[in-house]
Design a protein around this motif. Structure first.
Motif, mmCIF file in Angstrom:
data_model
loop_
_atom_site.group_PDB
_atom_site.id
_atom_site.type_symbol
_atom_site.label_atom_id
_atom_site.label_comp_id
_atom_site.label_asym_id
_atom_site.label_seq_id
_atom_site.Cartn_x
_atom_site.Cartn_y
_atom_site.Cartn_z
ATOM 1 N N ALA A 41 0.845 -1.200 0.000
ATOM 2 C CA ALA A 41 0.000 0.000 0.000
ATOM 3 C C ALA A 41 0.880 1.250 0.000
ATOM 4 O O ALA A 41 0.567 2.245 -0.661
ATOM 5 N N ASP A 76 -0.508 1.512 8.589
ATOM 6 C CA ASP A 76 0.358 2.062 7.542
ATOM 7 C C ASP A 76 -0.225 3.367 7.048
ATOM 8 O O ASP A 76 -1.410 3.646 7.245
ATOM 9 N N ILE A 79 -1.692 3.778 0.557
ATOM 10 C CA ILE A 79 -2.722 4.296 -0.340
ATOM 11 C C ILE A 79 -4.140 4.204 0.238
ATOM 12 O O ILE A 79 -5.012 4.985 -0.108
ATOM 13 N N ASN A 89 -11.852 -5.932 -2.410
ATOM 14 C CA ASN A 89 -10.570 -6.562 -2.071
ATOM 15 C C ASN A 89 -10.639 -7.469 -0.855
ATOM 16 O O ASN A 89 -9.955 -8.472 -0.783
ATOM 17 N N GLY A 121 -2.717 -15.667 -2.671
ATOM 18 C CA GLY A 121 -3.079 -14.304 -2.348
ATOM 19 C C GLY A 121 -4.280 -14.211 -1.444
ATOM 20 O O GLY A 121 -5.172 -13.419 -1.648
ATOM 21 N N GLY A 123 -3.679 -13.716 1.663
ATOM 22 C CA GLY A 123 -2.829 -13.303 2.778
ATOM 23 C C GLY A 123 -3.591 -12.683 3.935
ATOM 24 O O GLY A 123 -3.417 -13.080 5.079
ATOM 25 N N TYR A 125 -6.535 -12.965 5.013
ATOM 26 C CA TYR A 125 -7.374 -13.878 5.792
ATOM 27 C C TYR A 125 -6.576 -14.694 6.798
ATOM 28 O O TYR A 125 -7.132 -15.238 7.733
ATOM 29 N N ARG A 264 5.598 -16.497 -5.579
ATOM 30 C CA ARG A 264 4.471 -17.332 -5.175
ATOM 31 C C ARG A 264 4.822 -18.804 -5.308
ATOM 32 O O ARG A 264 3.954 -19.660 -5.270
HETATM 33 P P1 ADP Z 1 -2.934 -10.037 -1.732
HETATM 34 O O1 ADP Z 1 -2.194 -9.057 -0.871
HETATM 35 O O2 ADP Z 1 -2.156 -11.276 -2.008
HETATM 36 O O3 ADP Z 1 -3.544 -9.452 -2.941
HETATM 37 P P2 ADP Z 1 -4.740 -10.060 0.507
HETATM 38 O O4 ADP Z 1 -5.901 -10.923 0.851
HETATM 39 O O5 ADP Z 1 -3.652 -10.039 1.519
HETATM 40 O O6 ADP Z 1 -4.195 -10.574 -0.871
HETATM 41 O O7 ADP Z 1 -5.255 -8.623 0.243
HETATM 42 C C1 ADP Z 1 -6.282 -8.376 -0.666
HETATM 43 C C2 ADP Z 1 -6.241 -6.965 -1.173
HETATM 44 O O8 ADP Z 1 -6.691 -6.037 -0.177
HETATM 45 C C3 ADP Z 1 -4.874 -6.446 -1.538
HETATM 46 O O9 ADP Z 1 -4.501 -6.850 -2.837
HETATM 47 C C4 ADP Z 1 -5.057 -4.941 -1.437
HETATM 48 O O10 ADP Z 1 -5.685 -4.441 -2.615
HETATM 49 C C5 ADP Z 1 -6.039 -4.806 -0.315
HETATM 50 N N1 ADP Z 1 -5.315 -4.509 0.947
HETATM 51 C C6 ADP Z 1 -4.994 -5.373 1.918
HETATM 52 N N2 ADP Z 1 -4.326 -4.747 2.920
HETATM 53 C C7 ADP Z 1 -4.227 -3.440 2.557
HETATM 54 C C8 ADP Z 1 -3.638 -2.262 3.159
HETATM 55 N N3 ADP Z 1 -3.003 -2.315 4.335
HETATM 56 N N4 ADP Z 1 -3.758 -1.112 2.479
HETATM 57 C C9 ADP Z 1 -4.394 -1.043 1.282
HETATM 58 N N5 ADP Z 1 -4.954 -2.104 0.677
HETATM 59 C C10 ADP Z 1 -4.871 -3.293 1.296
#
Ligand code: ADP
Length: 650
Positions: A41, A76, A79, A89, A121, A123, A125, A264
């Protein structure tokens, strides 16, 4: 906006359930995943801030454990997300990815799950492994939309609401499960960050109590300093971009952790390539050749990202297809350029001459490294090739400039080597007997089918090895490989093949001419009978035991490829082939006798068709009328049985 309760998609919920009830041995990775998301982000926000100055910040990730409330916050100033982005997302997982994940998870040992978590991806969860409840508060940088609050227990639904947050970025709050309270200990958190996230470029900060010598009061004359606990803000990671560090100071373990962060693929890298290029273009590259092919490469939604492109330490993109050709997509890593301008956009990256130079250099390096592994560590190379050989073959097909070098990287099974043993074209050539001029290969769907092909009979007899090509891509590749060094590449089932030496040819000449004369009207008869499918009937130089086989023109597609194309509904022009007969086979001489006795015997036509069907079956092709074939064979069996009874006098 008012508070809304929404349901997770069924698939998403399935992943959550697996996560919550999983027996993963290594739950620590949840922190790695959340930190990686935070760093991503910030990468995005920083890239954006190059053109939107108002978004610039002192980039930072913060971890805040709270022993009283039993929570950890991961914060953080990256973005952030809008309402819709949170729903998209966090509320859903890409369909195909999820399905694949669930399938893999139920198939594999649960211990492999952390690798899978990374690969698919999902992550975020993973935080449900240690939490009863998770809250996200997030505000999108540079957007006027209100901040968002998302809350879920991971049980079917989540709520989403406006939030009063004003600063850009995201805070994830984990309400730890009862038996996961160890994650409140600062030493534990430090240990995990050091292990998995040390190279993250942004400072990961945490407040901790440290012992410091107490300031002496005036007049205090004691020798021993007195220590007190003081709360201090500490940076937990060294933040060194590993690719910029001196190779000699980087341990295998550090490389491995970085590889796991990027890739990956999971497991250990098969080879790490770390170098700096100088001269026409200056850049640093840290590349990894994985040891395993991630399951996700075939899934469109979770498609692998490309190499990560940095410009002077600033992350630009991991979607830059011009950095490496498509066929090298299995390589992971980072490229940090000194020459590219920072204000690049995705568009200006296309056809960029600097990028072209980098690409050429990377290709050269990767091919040189693979060649070196092949020459000095054959076993390792074989395991690489079993995993990624397909890509190298793609390269032979598509990268004309490096074709010769890539050809040298190919490995194949062969007739003379046991199954599973792979040899290179060089090894094949070196082992060729003196009298063998060309390299021979056969294409088909499996070793089991092609190794019994009648096309191989003469090769077996002469002691010539034949390369087995059993992958669908092989035919495409070999189509462009007319030569290897000075030697021609020839398919055993195409064109005229005569393995006899000059000496033998001389000896046989007369006999052959004689046979040709004697048999010419029978061969003509068979040809007419099979005219729809066969353009010539001739005697074979390939056969020893079999009565017949079918042979294609030198530039025709193999019957295997025809079958593949057909199965993909590709219209194919009908290829007539040559039916080759074994002049020494008793069936052929028997047919001749029959023909001489009565050239109108209806059996002759049936036999011709049986010959053709036999040849098709022997090469693994379907026959057009299996019922009729079966009937004819049955009739012959009855005849044979009656004969046997007759001749035994009963
Ligand atoms: P991945 O990171 O592998 O895409 P995640 O399940 O961890 O899968 O996250 C899904 C999506 O959620 C990310 O791709 C991102 O777009 C959004 N996201 C997760 N954490 C953050 C964060 N701290 N700040 C902004 N967007 C986030």
């Amino acid at each position: 906006m008012t508070k809304e309760t929404r349901k997770f998609e069924a698939q998403t919920q399935k992943v959550l359930d697996l996560m919550i009830h999983s027996l993963y041995s290594n739950k620590d990775i949840f922190l790695r995943e959340l930190i990686a998301n935070a760093a991503d982000a910030i990468d995005k926000a920083r890239f954006h801030s190059l053109s939107h100055k108002d978004m610039a910040q002192d980039w930072i990730i913060r971890i805040e454990p709270d022993k009283k409330r039993k929570t950890i916050k991961i914060m953080d100033n990256g973005i952030g997300m809008t309402h819709d982005e949170v729903v998209k997302n966090i509320g859903t997982i890409a369909q195909s990815g999820t399905k694949g994940f669930i399938e893999e998870l139920s198939k594999k040992d649960q211990k492999n799950a952390p690798e899978l978590i990374g690969q698919f991806g999902v992550g975020f969860y993973s935080a449900f492994m240690v939490s009863d409840n998770i809250e996200i508060e997030t505000k999108k940088g540079g957007s006027s939309e209100p901040a968002v609050k998302w809350v879920s227990r991971g049980e079917g639904e989540y709520t989403i609401d406006d939030s009063t947050r004003t600063e850009q970025g995201t805070t994830v709050t984990l309400y730890l499960k009862k038996d996961e309270e160890k994650y409140l200990e600062t030493w534990k958190l430090k240990e995990i960050v050091k292990k998995y996230s040390d190279f993250i470029e942004y400072p990961i900060k945490m407040k901790d109590m440290v012992k410091e010598p107490k300031k002496k009061e005036e007049g205090d004359k004691s020798e021993k300093p007195e220590y007190i606990d003081v709360e201090k803000d500490e940076i937990l990671n060294s933040q060194k971009a590993i690719w910029l560090r001196n190779q000699k100071e980087i341990t295998e373990e550090e490389y491995k952790q970085f590889f796991n962060h990027l890739s990956r693929s999971g497991g250990d890298p098969l080879k790490t390539i770390h170098y700096s290029a100088e001269g026409t273009s200056e850049f640093k590259a840290l590349l990894f050749i994985p040891s395993k092919n991630p399951v996700t490469v075939f899934m469109p939604d979770t498609r692998k990202k490309n190499l990560h492109l940095y410009i002077r330490r600033i992350f630009i993109t991991d979607e830059c297809p011009d950095l490496l050709p498509e066929y090298l997509r299995f390589v992971d890593g980072v490229v940090d350029s000194n020459d590219l301008p920072l204000n690049v956009s995705r568009e200006t990256l296309q056809d960029n001459p600097t990028l072209d130079k980098i690409e050429k250099n990377l290709i050269k390096k990767i091919i040189a490294t693979l060649t070196q592994i092949k020459e000095s560590e054959k076993e390792k190379y074989t395991s690489f090739f079993k995993e990624f050989g397909r890509y190298i073959k793609e390269g032979v097909h598509s990268d004309y400039e490096n074709k010769d070098k890539l050809q040298d990287l190919l490995l194949f099974e062969s007739m003379k080597n046991e199954p599973g043993k792979l040899i290179s074209l060089k090894e094949y050539s070196d082992a060729m007997p003196k009298e063998q001029k060309d390299i021979y290969y056969i294409v088909g769907e499996s070793r089991r089918i092609i190794e019994n092909s009648p096309h191989l009979e003469m090769f077996k007899a002469k002691g010539f090895d034949v390369i087995f090509m059993t992958e669908p891509i092989d035919e495409f590749v070999v189509m462009n490989m007319f030569k290897y060094g000075e030697k021609g590449m020839r398919a055993v089932g195409k064109g005229e093949i005569d393995l006899d030496t000059e000496e033998e040819k001389k000896q046989n000449k007369e006999k052959e001419e004689q046979a040709k004369k004697e048999y010419s009207s029978l061969l003509e008869f068979i040809q007419k009978k099979l005219d729809e499918n066969v353009n010539e009937v001739r005697f074979s130089k390939r056969l020893i035991d079999s009565a017949c086989c079918l042979v294609g023109g030198a530039y025709d597609q193999s019957p295997y490829m025809e079958r593949i194309m057909k199965s993909m509904n590709q219209a194919m022009p009908k290829n007539k082939r040559v039916l080759e007969l074994n002049q020494n086979h008793p069936l052929v001489s028997a047919m001749k006798k029959l023909y001489e006795v009565n050239s109108n015997d209806p059996k002759l036509g049936e036999f011709a068709e049986l010959l053709y069907d036999q040849a098709l079956l022997a090469e693994g092709s379907p026959i057009s009328n299996p019922m009729q074939f079966a009937k004819r064979v049955a009739n012959l069996m009855v005849l044979d049985a009656n004969n046997a009874i007759g001749s035994s006098g009963k």
